[in-house]
Design an enzyme around this catalytic site. Structure first.
Site, PDB file in Angstrom:
ATOM      1  N   LYS A  86      40.311  -2.421 -74.032  1.00 37.74           N
ATOM      2  CA  LYS A  86      38.940  -2.992 -73.240  1.00 37.74           C
ATOM      3  C   LYS A  86      39.447  -3.492 -71.780  1.00 37.74           C
ATOM      4  CE  LYS A  86      34.959  -4.509 -72.128  1.00 37.74           C
ATOM      5  NZ  LYS A  86      34.089  -3.612 -71.418  1.00 37.74           N
ATOM      6  N   LEU A  99      31.540  -7.033 -69.749  1.00 35.07           N
ATOM      7  CA  LEU A  99      32.885  -7.228 -70.089  1.00 35.07           C
ATOM      8  C   LEU A  99      33.197  -8.329 -70.791  1.00 35.07           C
ATOM      9  CD1 LEU A  99      34.477  -7.548 -66.463  1.00 35.07           C
ATOM     10  CD2 LEU A  99      35.256  -6.163 -68.367  1.00 35.07           C
ATOM     11  N   CYS A 118      34.881  -2.849 -61.509  1.00 33.88           N
ATOM     12  CA  CYS A 118      34.707  -4.207 -61.678  1.00 33.88           C
ATOM     13  C   CYS A 118      33.938  -4.994 -60.652  1.00 33.88           C
ATOM     14  CB  CYS A 118      36.159  -5.041 -61.566  1.00 33.88           C
ATOM     15  SG  CYS A 118      37.173  -4.603 -60.081  1.00 33.88           S
ATOM     16  N   ASN A 175      33.531   6.581 -65.057  1.00 30.09           N
ATOM     17  CA  ASN A 175      32.907   5.443 -65.537  1.00 30.09           C
ATOM     18  C   ASN A 175      31.598   5.881 -65.754  1.00 30.09           C
ATOM     19  OD1 ASN A 175      32.365   2.826 -66.657  1.00 30.09           O
ATOM     20  ND2 ASN A 175      33.989   1.885 -65.463  1.00 30.09           N
ATOM     21  N   SER A 176      30.917   4.851 -66.763  1.00 36.63           N
ATOM     22  CA  SER A 176      29.612   5.246 -66.809  1.00 36.63           C
ATOM     23  C   SER A 176      28.511   5.510 -65.656  1.00 36.63           C
ATOM     24  CB  SER A 176      28.875   4.156 -67.761  1.00 36.63           C
ATOM     25  OG  SER A 176      29.163   3.063 -67.333  1.00 36.63           O
TER      26      SER A 176
HETATM   27  C1  LIG Z   1      30.185  -3.062 -65.593  1.00 34.84           C
HETATM   28  C2  LIG Z   1      31.370  -4.006 -65.653  1.00 34.84           C
HETATM   29  C3  LIG Z   1      30.573  -5.177 -66.557  1.00 34.84           C
HETATM   30  C4  LIG Z   1      31.252  -4.764 -64.187  1.00 34.84           C
HETATM   31  C5  LIG Z   1      32.697  -3.523 -65.900  1.00 34.84           C
HETATM   32  C6  LIG Z   1      33.101  -3.359 -67.492  1.00 34.84           C
HETATM   33  C7  LIG Z   1      32.130  -1.999 -68.015  1.00 34.84           C
HETATM   34  C8  LIG Z   1      31.028  -2.072 -68.830  1.00 34.84           C
HETATM   35  C9  LIG Z   1      30.571  -3.553 -69.473  1.00 34.84           C
HETATM   36  O1  LIG Z   1      31.747  -4.219 -70.119  1.00 34.84           O
HETATM   37  O2  LIG Z   1      29.483  -3.820 -69.367  1.00 34.84           O
HETATM   38  N1  LIG Z   1      30.459  -1.174 -69.380  1.00 34.84           N
HETATM   39  C10 LIG Z   1      30.728  -0.030 -68.781  1.00 34.84           C
HETATM   40  O3  LIG Z   1      30.222   1.136 -69.141  1.00 34.84           O
HETATM   41  N2  LIG Z   1      31.577   0.500 -67.861  1.00 34.84           N
HETATM   42  C11 LIG Z   1      32.355  -0.870 -67.492  1.00 34.84           C
HETATM   43  O4  LIG Z   1      33.342  -0.645 -66.679  1.00 34.84           O
END
Ligand SMILES: CC(C)(C)CCc1c(C(=O)O)[nH]c(=O)[nH]c1=O
Length: 314
Positions: free
Chosen positions: A44, A76, A132, A197-198
């Site tokens: 993660k 995160l 990030c 990424n999403s």
């Molecule tokens: C969106 C962020 C919290 C800035 C980074 C971590 C992250 C998250 C998350 O921890 O919310 N979810 C995702 O689908 N992609 C990511 O890269």
């Protein structure tokens, strides 16, 4: 047929792995991935300090009518960099390669983690999450090209030009593919890009409750699953075409051998699963492996190299 492949000169038994963030936050999950039939695995995205993340519900599967997917605003949550660094020191690299994902809250935090990793000289492969957060009020790093350039200059130098990769958000404009690739190609030590990424800041609404379905950010969150497959394939192929010296890892919309095949055809060397893994668990790797082998057999392909990156145009 065979699913054997290599990545950064490392042998893998198959090209399948988890997407960072899914089934990889704590040791018990990482051990389950190690035991699974995945060819590799990633942790993660971590920050320097541990984080609880956002209030729940913060992940929801969208399984009303077709298509199928997920929305998340986890925030995160992670055990903190030292936890994952310790895991990299006890991982069994003979079984499968390990990637470590970092997502510092500031450039300095990213550089501190990179510096520790460089000194650790661990076999783990670094994937820097460019979704990030940036300065509050500014776009995420992956969408702020100047900040992305600065980060890459500092991180590649801080990592002593050791090979690393970046996790990219989806782009939707050809000019953005061009601009992002031009920046990435100035950093030869960026040996791979993981797309995508999403898709950020989607909004899922429930018609019965007339409400959003996740708590953080007024219901806005990253979209995964079937909805993102065409965008994921476009990003994989766009960077495959623009970054011939780099490997591409495909991520987005993979839930069976079919989508894994499409990502490989579009130019991916490895393929990550997020939403489908979240819902099915690590047993999914055995299923998707078998499905991919069956597709290869039907098409008369012996190895991944027989079709990898060989997408036809009309
Ligand atoms: C969106 C962020 C919290 C800035 C980074 C971590 C992250 C998250 C998350 O921890 O919310 N979810 C995702 O689908 N992609 C990511 O890269």
């Amino acid at each position: 047929p065979s699913l054997a492949t290599t990545f950064l000169d490392l042998p893998l038994t198959n090209p399948l792995m988890n997407a960072s963030g899914v089934w990889c936050s704590v040791a018990s999950q990482l051990e389950a991935l190690l035991e699974s039939e995945s060819g590799a695995m990633v942790t993660k995205s971590c920050t320097l300090e541990p984080r609880d993340g956002n209030p729940e519900p913060r992940y929801r599967v969208l399984d009303g009518n077709k298509p199928w997917g997920s929305i998340n605003s986890m925030g995160l949550p992670n055990e903190g960099f030292p936890y994952y660094l310790r895991y990299t020191e006890r991982h069994d690299y003979e079984t499968k390669p390990l990637f470590i994902s970092i997502s510092g809250l500031t450039l300095d935090d990213n550089l501190a983690m990179v510096d520790s990793l460089k000194d650790a000289v661990t076999p783990a492969i670094l994937e820097v999450n460019l979704s990030c957060p940036n300065v509050p009020g500014k776009a995420q790093l992956g969408y702020d090209f100047d900040a992305m350039d600065t980060l890459l200059a500092e991180v590649t130098s801080g990592y002593g030009q050791r090979q690393l990769g970046v996790k990219l958000p989806p782009y939707f404009d050809i000019a953005h593919f061009d601009e992002a690739a031009a920046i990435l190609n100035r950093y030869p030590s960026v040996a791979f890009v993981t797309c995508i990424n999403s898709i950020g800041n989607a909004l899922a609404i429930d018609i019965n409750s007339e409400s959003v379905i996740i708590k953080p950010k007024d219901g806005f969150g990253g979209l995964g699953g079937d909805y993102v497959l065409p965008t994921a394939l476009a990003n994989v192929n766009a960077f495959f075409r623009r970054c011939p010296e780099k490997a591409v890892i495909g991520c987005g919309g993979v839930k069976s051998g079919q989508e894994a095949f499409l990502h490989l055809l579009a130019g991916a060397t490895l393929v990550q699963m997020g939403t489908a893994l979240y819902e099915e668990g690590p047993g999914i790797f055995a299923r998707v492996k078998a499905e991919l082998l069956s597709i290869m057999a039907q098409k008369g392909y012996e190895n991944l190299s027989d079709f990898q990156g060989k997408l036809k145009t009309l």
